[in-house]
Scaffold this motif. Structure first.
Motif, PDB file in Angstrom:
ATOM      1  N   TYR A 154       7.266   1.079 -15.924  1.00 13.52           N
ATOM      2  CA  TYR A 154       8.679   1.610 -15.874  1.00 13.52           C
ATOM      3  C   TYR A 154       9.133   2.762 -14.947  1.00 13.52           C
ATOM      4  CZ  TYR A 154      13.483   3.357 -16.363  1.00 13.52           C
ATOM      5  OH  TYR A 154      14.546   3.802 -16.416  1.00 13.52           O
ATOM      6  N   ALA A 155       7.965   3.773 -15.228  1.00 16.36           N
ATOM      7  CA  ALA A 155       7.869   4.542 -13.691  1.00 16.36           C
ATOM      8  C   ALA A 155       7.558   4.685 -12.860  1.00 16.36           C
ATOM      9  CB  ALA A 155       6.902   5.872 -14.069  1.00 16.36           C
ATOM     10  N   ARG A 156       6.350   3.556 -12.551  1.00 21.89           N
ATOM     11  CA  ARG A 156       6.056   3.180 -11.263  1.00 21.89           C
ATOM     12  C   ARG A 156       7.760   2.582 -10.744  1.00 21.89           C
ATOM     13  NH1 ARG A 156       0.675   0.056 -11.477  1.00 21.89           N
ATOM     14  NH2 ARG A 156       2.561  -1.801 -12.382  1.00 21.89           N
ATOM     15  N   ASP A 157       8.187   1.554 -10.914  1.00 21.20           N
ATOM     16  CA  ASP A 157       8.272   0.502 -10.000  1.00 21.20           C
ATOM     17  C   ASP A 157      10.136   1.841 -10.157  1.00 21.20           C
ATOM     18  OD1 ASP A 157      10.007  -2.274 -10.146  1.00 21.20           O
ATOM     19  OD2 ASP A 157      11.663  -1.131 -11.365  1.00 21.20           O
ATOM     20  N   ALA A 158      10.452   2.783 -11.166  1.00 20.12           N
ATOM     21  CA  ALA A 158      11.231   3.888 -10.232  1.00 20.12           C
ATOM     22  C   ALA A 158      10.619   3.899  -9.222  1.00 20.12           C
ATOM     23  CB  ALA A 158      12.182   4.688 -11.608  1.00 20.12           C
ATOM     24  N   LEU A 159      10.007   5.172  -8.914  1.00 18.14           N
ATOM     25  CA  LEU A 159       9.673   5.444  -8.191  1.00 18.14           C
ATOM     26  C   LEU A 159       9.274   4.614  -6.798  1.00 18.14           C
ATOM     27  CD1 LEU A 159       6.208   7.560 -10.101  1.00 18.14           C
ATOM     28  CD2 LEU A 159       8.732   8.604  -9.292  1.00 18.14           C
ATOM     29  N   ALA A 160       8.721   3.562  -6.907  1.00 16.86           N
ATOM     30  CA  ALA A 160       8.551   2.766  -5.802  1.00 16.86           C
ATOM     31  C   ALA A 160       9.551   2.001  -5.083  1.00 16.86           C
ATOM     32  CB  ALA A 160       8.198   1.553  -6.031  1.00 16.86           C
ATOM     33  N   LYS A 161      10.914   2.400  -5.789  1.00 20.16           N
ATOM     34  CA  LYS A 161      12.244   2.445  -5.047  1.00 20.16           C
ATOM     35  C   LYS A 161      13.187   3.428  -4.639  1.00 20.16           C
ATOM     36  CE  LYS A 161      14.055  -1.020  -9.234  1.00 20.16           C
ATOM     37  NZ  LYS A 161      14.682  -1.004 -10.018  1.00 20.16           N
ATOM     38  N   HIS A 162      12.653   4.595  -4.873  1.00 19.37           N
ATOM     39  CA  HIS A 162      12.746   6.435  -4.612  1.00 19.37           C
ATOM     40  C   HIS A 162      12.217   6.112  -3.320  1.00 19.37           C
ATOM     41  CE1 HIS A 162      14.267   9.868  -4.104  1.00 19.37           C
ATOM     42  NE2 HIS A 162      13.043  10.178  -3.828  1.00 19.37           N
ATOM     43  N   TYR A 163      10.754   5.871  -3.734  1.00 15.00           N
ATOM     44  CA  TYR A 163       9.764   6.269  -1.840  1.00 15.00           C
ATOM     45  C   TYR A 163       8.834   4.996  -1.311  1.00 15.00           C
ATOM     46  CZ  TYR A 163       8.610  11.083  -4.591  1.00 15.00           C
ATOM     47  OH  TYR A 163       9.255  12.048  -5.165  1.00 15.00           O
ATOM     48  N   GLY A 164       9.471   4.073  -2.025  1.00 12.13           N
ATOM     49  CA  GLY A 164       8.984   2.538  -1.442  1.00 12.13           C
ATOM     50  C   GLY A 164       7.922   1.926  -1.421  1.00 12.13           C
ATOM     51  N   GLU A 165       7.367   0.835  -1.894  1.00  9.75           N
ATOM     52  CA  GLU A 165       6.751   0.390  -2.136  1.00  9.75           C
ATOM     53  C   GLU A 165       5.463   0.641  -1.401  1.00  9.75           C
ATOM     54  OE1 GLU A 165       7.005  -4.028  -3.417  1.00  9.75           O
ATOM     55  OE2 GLU A 165       8.981  -3.309  -3.715  1.00  9.75           O
ATOM     56  N   ASP A 166       5.555   1.242  -0.222  1.00 14.30           N
ATOM     57  CA  ASP A 166       4.343   1.329   0.261  1.00 14.30           C
ATOM     58  C   ASP A 166       3.483   3.155   0.029  1.00 14.30           C
ATOM     59  OD1 ASP A 166       7.212   2.924   1.139  1.00 14.30           O
ATOM     60  OD2 ASP A 166       6.028   3.206   3.796  1.00 14.30           O
ATOM     61  N   LYS A 167       4.486   3.377  -0.238  1.00 19.12           N
ATOM     62  CA  LYS A 167       3.680   4.801  -1.268  1.00 19.12           C
ATOM     63  C   LYS A 167       3.236   4.913  -2.523  1.00 19.12           C
ATOM     64  CE  LYS A 167       5.308   7.744   2.367  1.00 19.12           C
ATOM     65  NZ  LYS A 167       5.749   6.870   3.625  1.00 19.12           N
ATOM     66  N   VAL A 168       4.667   3.528  -3.332  1.00 18.39           N
ATOM     67  CA  VAL A 168       4.258   3.898  -4.430  1.00 18.39           C
ATOM     68  C   VAL A 168       3.792   1.867  -5.021  1.00 18.39           C
ATOM     69  CG1 VAL A 168       4.953   3.862  -7.292  1.00 18.39           C
ATOM     70  CG2 VAL A 168       5.212   5.402  -5.501  1.00 18.39           C
ATOM     71  N   PRO A 169       2.988   1.688  -4.334  1.00 21.79           N
ATOM     72  CA  PRO A 169       2.549  -0.040  -4.318  1.00 21.79           C
ATOM     73  C   PRO A 169       2.626  -0.548  -6.338  1.00 21.79           C
ATOM     74  CG  PRO A 169       0.388   0.983  -3.909  1.00 21.79           C
ATOM     75  CD  PRO A 169       1.856   2.351  -3.863  1.00 21.79           C
ATOM     76  N   LEU A 170       3.323  -1.623  -6.485  1.00 19.11           N
ATOM     77  CA  LEU A 170       3.641  -1.525  -7.855  1.00 19.11           C
ATOM     78  C   LEU A 170       2.441  -2.512  -8.346  1.00 19.11           C
ATOM     79  CD1 LEU A 170       7.024  -4.177  -7.260  1.00 19.11           C
ATOM     80  CD2 LEU A 170       6.507  -1.316  -8.301  1.00 19.11           C
ATOM     81  N   ASP A 171       1.217  -2.779  -8.216  1.00 22.53           N
ATOM     82  CA  ASP A 171      -0.058  -3.525  -8.604  1.00 22.53           C
ATOM     83  C   ASP A 171      -0.946  -2.215  -8.471  1.00 22.53           C
ATOM     84  OD1 ASP A 171      -0.284  -3.188  -6.296  1.00 22.53           O
ATOM     85  OD2 ASP A 171      -1.418  -4.618  -5.695  1.00 22.53           O
ATOM     86  N   GLY A 172      -0.946  -0.921  -8.348  1.00 22.86           N
ATOM     87  CA  GLY A 172      -1.964   0.397  -8.660  1.00 22.86           C
ATOM     88  C   GLY A 172      -1.823   1.293  -9.206  1.00 22.86           C
TER      89      GLY A 172
END
Length: 462
Positions: A237-255
């Motif tokens: 849940y936290a990873r998804d929220a952070l990816a939306k804010h910073y971008g998946e290039d910064k917060v990959p959804l599979d790592g």
């Protein structure tokens, strides 16, 4: 400083063994335990004072005092543990048998029974704590140097990826100079633990929980596996929220989640980024920070709030000396170790906390937690020195952690820290999520506070 040094140094050179019987072979186990409790009371008084001064005045001179006190305690501990072996297999009272066990485990970093190595370990331990407390990140671009508190503030408030990364990496520039010292610390402490019958220091620490180290590992894994499914869900849940804010290039959804984005220098608690994780935005916001700043709460007022909670449970208020001798704010004129800690000096009669308190809800929870240590320390002050400790390290920590669970919106509203305590479904989910992210993720097992008092937390944090 000269007068203080004279007072602290005097007992370092005293014998401290005036109660040693002329014929040790005539001493019973119960008499042995009674004697070492008397000796330990004297040693604790000296070690506590030296440790407190070192933590609140980081100077060359206080390093000498703290190191000498550590050496004296380590020498006493090595000699006394060796002396206790003559009672092995003998019949004795359950109390004395327990005291013998506590004696063996009564030091966080046991020194080898060698004067030179003992001196070396004491000096290294003292120096590492000082380096940690006085550590600063000095950016190469000419910006002012920043200490841990300033860097923590950046990570708590900033939502800029690069700024957080700079603060996270910057703090870790203080540790390379510690590496060789810490390596030698581990070698010496492992050797000392081995002399006490343990494979290494880690096994000694795991032996503190009234079960074997192997059983402890199995129990810790069992408990972790119970909560792992929840942790996995919260992590996703936290990873998804952070990816939306910073971008998946910064917060990959599979790592993994980049640690510097979690609002805490050690990714220990995540409540500082709750604004990015809140399930139902703006529903029943528990904005204690706002009240603390608007009402301009002083550090002492924040501590008073925590004290009143314990008093409401039936405990006596903290003694006047607590307010006179504690360190609530970072002094402007000297280096200190700001890492929050609770101290029970003079066998629990002289209670203190050491913090550099800021006007935040996170800091308020830490205060409630630390006072849990203080009230527990006072509760066992009438026990002999060998029994002046928690059931085990985890139990000592659990008291404060349990108390913080009582800091509900209703309670915060009752004491005037929030305006309302909405009870809608969305509000309840928000509060539960906020509480989950305020829990300590990276530190499920803590180092037990040992004698002589010092900043043992520094060692585990390097």
């Amino acid at each position: 400083m000269n007068k203080l040094a004279a007072v602290l140094l005097l007992p370092v050179f005293a014998c401290g063994c005036q109660d040693q019987p002329n014929n040790a072979s005539e001493e019973t186990a119960d008499q042995f335990v009674e004697r070492i409790n008397r000796e330990l009371e004297e040693l604790n008084t000296e070690g506590d004072a030296a440790g407190w001064v070192r933590a609140t005045y980081i100077t060359h001179d206080t390093a000498i005092l703290a190191s000498l006190a550590r050496q004296r305690y380590s020498a006493w501990h090595s000699k006394t543990v060796a002396d206790s072996l003559r009672f092995a297999g003998q019949s004795m009272s359950p109390s004395s048998a327990r005291a013998m066990e506590q004696l063996k485990l009564g030091i966080s970093a046991p020194a080898p029974n060698d004067p030179e190595k003992r001196k070396e370990l004491a000096e290294i331990t003292t120096e590492l704590a000082g380096m940690y407390g006085a550590g600063k990140y000095c950016p190469e671009d000419g910006r002012d140097c920043m200490d841990l508190g300033q860097l923590e503030d950046i990570m708590a408030r900033s939502r800029d990826y690069a700024e957080n990364l700079d603060a996270w990496i910057g703090w870790r520039t203080i540790s390379p100079p510690m590496r060789d010292k810490y390596r030698r610390f581990a070698e010496l402490a492992n050797e000392g633990a081995n002399e006490l019958g343990y494979a290494d220091l880690g096994e000694m620490w795991r032996a503190e929980y009234d079960m074997s180290p192997v059983e402890f590992e199995a129990e810790a894994l069992r408990l972790y596996n119970q909560v792992k499914p929840l942790y996995d869900e919260l992590h996703c849940y936290a990873r998804d929220a952070l990816a939306k804010h910073y971008g998946e290039d910064k917060v990959p959804l599979d790592g993994p989640i980049p640690a510097h984005l979690l609002g805490n220098m050690w990714a220990q608690t995540w409540d500082n980024i709750y604004d990015l994780l809140e399930p139902y935005p703006s529903v029943a916001d528990v904005d204690v920070d706002k009240t603390l700043k608007q009402e301009n709460y002083t550090p002492q007022q924040m501590v008073k709030s925590a004290e009143q909670f314990y008093v409401s449970l039936g405990f006596e208020p903290l003694p006047e000396t607590f307010w006179e001798r504690s360190m609530f704010s970072k002094p402007a004129d000297r280096e200190v170790i700001c890492h929050a800690s609770a101290w029970g000096l003079d066998g629990g009669n002289d209670l203190r906390i050491k913090m550099c308190i800021k006007q935040t809800y996170e800091e308020l929870r830490v205060i409630y937690h630390e006072l849990g240590h203080n009230f527990y320390q006072r509760a066992y002050r009438d026990q002999p020195p060998l029994f002046q400790g928690g059931a085990h390290g985890g139990f000592h920590e659990a008291i404060g952690d349990t108390v913080t669970l009582s800091m509900t919106p209703d309670y915060l509203h009752e004491v005037g820290l929030v305006e309302d305590a909405e009870d809608s479904y969305e509000a309840i989910i928000n509060r539960q999520m906020q509480r989950d992210f305020a829990n300590e993720w990276a530190e499920s097992i803590r180092v037990k506070r040992k004698k002589p008092l010092g900043e043992e937390a520094v060692v585990k944090s390097i």
